[in-house]
Write a protein that holds these residues in place. Structure first.
Motif, PDB file in Angstrom:
ATOM      1  N   ALA A 157       0.681  -1.203   0.040  1.00  0.00           N
ATOM      2  CA  ALA A 157      -0.019  -0.111  -0.046  1.00  0.00           C
ATOM      3  C   ALA A 157       1.053   1.253   0.019  1.00  0.00           C
ATOM      4  O   ALA A 157       0.591   2.212  -0.804  1.00  0.00           O
ATOM      5  N   TYR A 158       1.737   1.223   0.833  1.00  0.00           N
ATOM      6  CA  TYR A 158       2.846   2.360   0.792  1.00  0.00           C
ATOM      7  C   TYR A 158       3.321   2.645  -0.380  1.00  0.00           C
ATOM      8  O   TYR A 158       3.506   3.757  -0.897  1.00  0.00           O
ATOM      9  N   ARG A 159       3.849   1.479  -1.194  1.00  0.00           N
ATOM     10  CA  ARG A 159       4.580   1.789  -2.443  1.00  0.00           C
ATOM     11  C   ARG A 159       3.741   2.224  -3.614  1.00  0.00           C
ATOM     12  O   ARG A 159       3.853   2.951  -4.414  1.00  0.00           O
ATOM     13  N   ARG A 160       2.421   1.759  -3.631  1.00  0.00           N
ATOM     14  CA  ARG A 160       1.243   2.065  -4.468  1.00  0.00           C
ATOM     15  C   ARG A 160       1.063   3.597  -4.262  1.00  0.00           C
ATOM     16  O   ARG A 160       1.036   4.102  -5.419  1.00  0.00           O
ATOM     17  N   ARG A 161       0.917   4.106  -3.250  1.00  0.00           N
ATOM     18  CA  ARG A 161       0.567   5.552  -2.827  1.00  0.00           C
ATOM     19  C   ARG A 161       1.949   6.527  -3.670  1.00  0.00           C
ATOM     20  O   ARG A 161       1.821   7.371  -4.079  1.00  0.00           O
ATOM     21  N   ALA A 196      -4.593   5.034  -4.038  1.00  0.00           N
ATOM     22  CA  ALA A 196      -4.013   3.744  -4.740  1.00  0.00           C
ATOM     23  C   ALA A 196      -3.599   2.730  -3.800  1.00  0.00           C
ATOM     24  O   ALA A 196      -3.595   1.546  -4.037  1.00  0.00           O
ATOM     25  N   GLY A 197      -3.479   2.916  -2.383  1.00  0.00           N
ATOM     26  CA  GLY A 197      -3.152   1.861  -1.556  1.00  0.00           C
ATOM     27  C   GLY A 197      -4.506   1.044  -1.174  1.00  0.00           C
ATOM     28  O   GLY A 197      -4.398  -0.148  -0.532  1.00  0.00           O
ATOM     29  N   LYS A 198      -5.784   1.572  -1.288  1.00  0.00           N
ATOM     30  CA  LYS A 198      -7.104   0.955  -0.940  1.00  0.00           C
ATOM     31  C   LYS A 198      -7.699   0.588  -2.162  1.00  0.00           C
ATOM     32  O   LYS A 198      -8.645  -0.053  -1.912  1.00  0.00           O
TER      33      LYS A 198
END
Length: 390
Positions: A197-201, A273-275
């Motif tokens: 989730a962190y890297r998606r953001r 993007a993380g969710k």
């Protein structure tokens, strides 16, 4: 026996500049021919043969281009940016001299034999099976360049003995946790999703910056980088799930998440993007688990997703899920994702109407007019459920 088809992506060993240029010319000629054929109507294309096309390519290569464009690819695509050369199983051969493997196949300059870099026992074992023709069929060979490196991509099919599994492994997928795999006895492995989730953001923020600056080429590179990274994560997770399944002698049960992207989600969550479910690569993980299981002689089973995490794995009664926590009707609390994986490892079907949220056993509601879908209770829970139901 199961028939399993897979691909081997093998780097060429110490490829010099002359051969690299020859490969590039072959790709250019193949792409030019493919785009030329796209200008011909599909009806005329079906009557084409290698004798009717003008190209510097050998017939084995041009014939494969014609065959592909006679199919669905010729109807979907308007222009090829690149069309990788490909030959069928009759036009490439595998060789071994000493400990070095090599492959011969047609190029724009005729048949060439090029050594391969085989870096692991996984590839060596499969190449040996091809050489010995041991329950192994060769498919196509495709010449590809990926990030400046040339590869031979071989398609092979072989027989894998089926394994009779004695256990079930339930795998619950999510975004807060990528997956939780659990046996019906409670043994489990957790795969956290916080880093993803962190890297998606981070990727989302960088995409917005590149979009605003109009750097669309860099934006495409970033999107490909994100996709490669997520595939690598799913490869690792799927490999560990299959290793766990083999350790406990189990097949794998997963939720059927078809149509999950169309389910309701708040605008705030969708823009994150993380969710967002639109960035959730649940199918890629499912596909990787499925083919790795096939290669191990095991099977992936899918079950209805409804109420998987809201049913008490001990009793089959509907409870309540808040965040990571599941609470049963008797006050029992446990991890909600672990509870869902336990349910998948024990039950076959959770689809039921919302009206069944009262304090009745969902799993025992087969006799009601709105009964659940799937099989009845496993024998291990029958007596326990009878005691709960009175």
């Amino acid at each position: 026996m199961k028939r399993v088809t897979t691909t081997l992506k093998l780097k060429f060993l110490d490829l010099n500049a002359v051969k690299a240029e020859m490969f590039a010319q072959t790709v250019w000629a193949t792409t030019a021919l493919a785009n030329e054929l796209l200008r011909i109507s599909p009806k005329e294309r079906k009557a084409l043969t290698t004798a009717k096309v003008v190209t510097p390519l050998k017939s084995a290569l041009s014939n494969q281009v014609i065959r592909v464009l006679k199919g669905k690819a010729g109807q979907r695509v308007k222009h090829f940016k690149v069309f990788w050369p490909e030959v069928n199983n009759q036009n490439w051969k595998l060789h071994k001299v000493g400990s070095t493997y090599s492959v011969s196949f047609p190029t724009i300059q005729g048949d060439k034999r090029v050594p391969l870099e085989v870096g692991s026992s996984y590839y060596a074992e499969r190449l040996e099976r091809i050489l010995a023709e041991q329950d192994c069929e060769r498919g196509t060979l495709k010449l590809m360049q990926i990030r400046g490196v040339w590869y031979a991509v071989l398609s092979i099919t072989w027989d894998v003995p089926e394994v009779k599994s004695t256990e079930r492994l339930g795998v619950d997928r999510g975004q807060n946790r990528l997956a939780v795999a659990a046996t019906r006895w409670g043994r489990a492995v957790f795969f956290g999703g916080g880093e993803v989730a962190y890297r998606r953001r981070r990727f989302q923020k960088r995409r917005a910056q590149l979009q605003q600056a109009g750097k669309y080429r860099a934006l495409k590179r970033l999107e490909r980088k994100e996709a490669r990274w997520m595939r690598a994560v799913n490869h690792t997770v799927s490999r560990r799930i299959v290793r766990f399944a083999k350790a406990v002698n189990a097949d794998v049960w997963m939720e059927d998440l078809s149509g999950i992207r169309q389910s309701r989600q708040s605008q705030k969550a969708r823009s994150d993007a993380g969710k967002s479910r639109h960035t959730w690569s649940y199918y890629d993980l499912e596909w990787k688990v499925a083919y790795k299981l096939e290669m191990a002689g095991r099977t992936l089973h899918k079950r209805p997703a409804a109420y998987t995490s809201k049913i008490d794995h001990r009793t089959g009664l509907l409870g309540k899920r808040v965040g990571h926590l599941f609470t049963g009707q008797d006050g029992y609390c446990c991890d909600a994702d672990w509870n869902a994986a336990m349910n998948l490892a024990q039950w076959d079907g959770f689809a039921c109407p919302l009206s069944l949220k009262e304090a009745v056993s969902v799993m025992g509601a087969v006799g009601s007019g709105d009964g659940v879908l799937g099989n009845p209770l496993n024998s291990m829970n029958t007596l326990r459920l009878q005691a709960v139901g009175g």
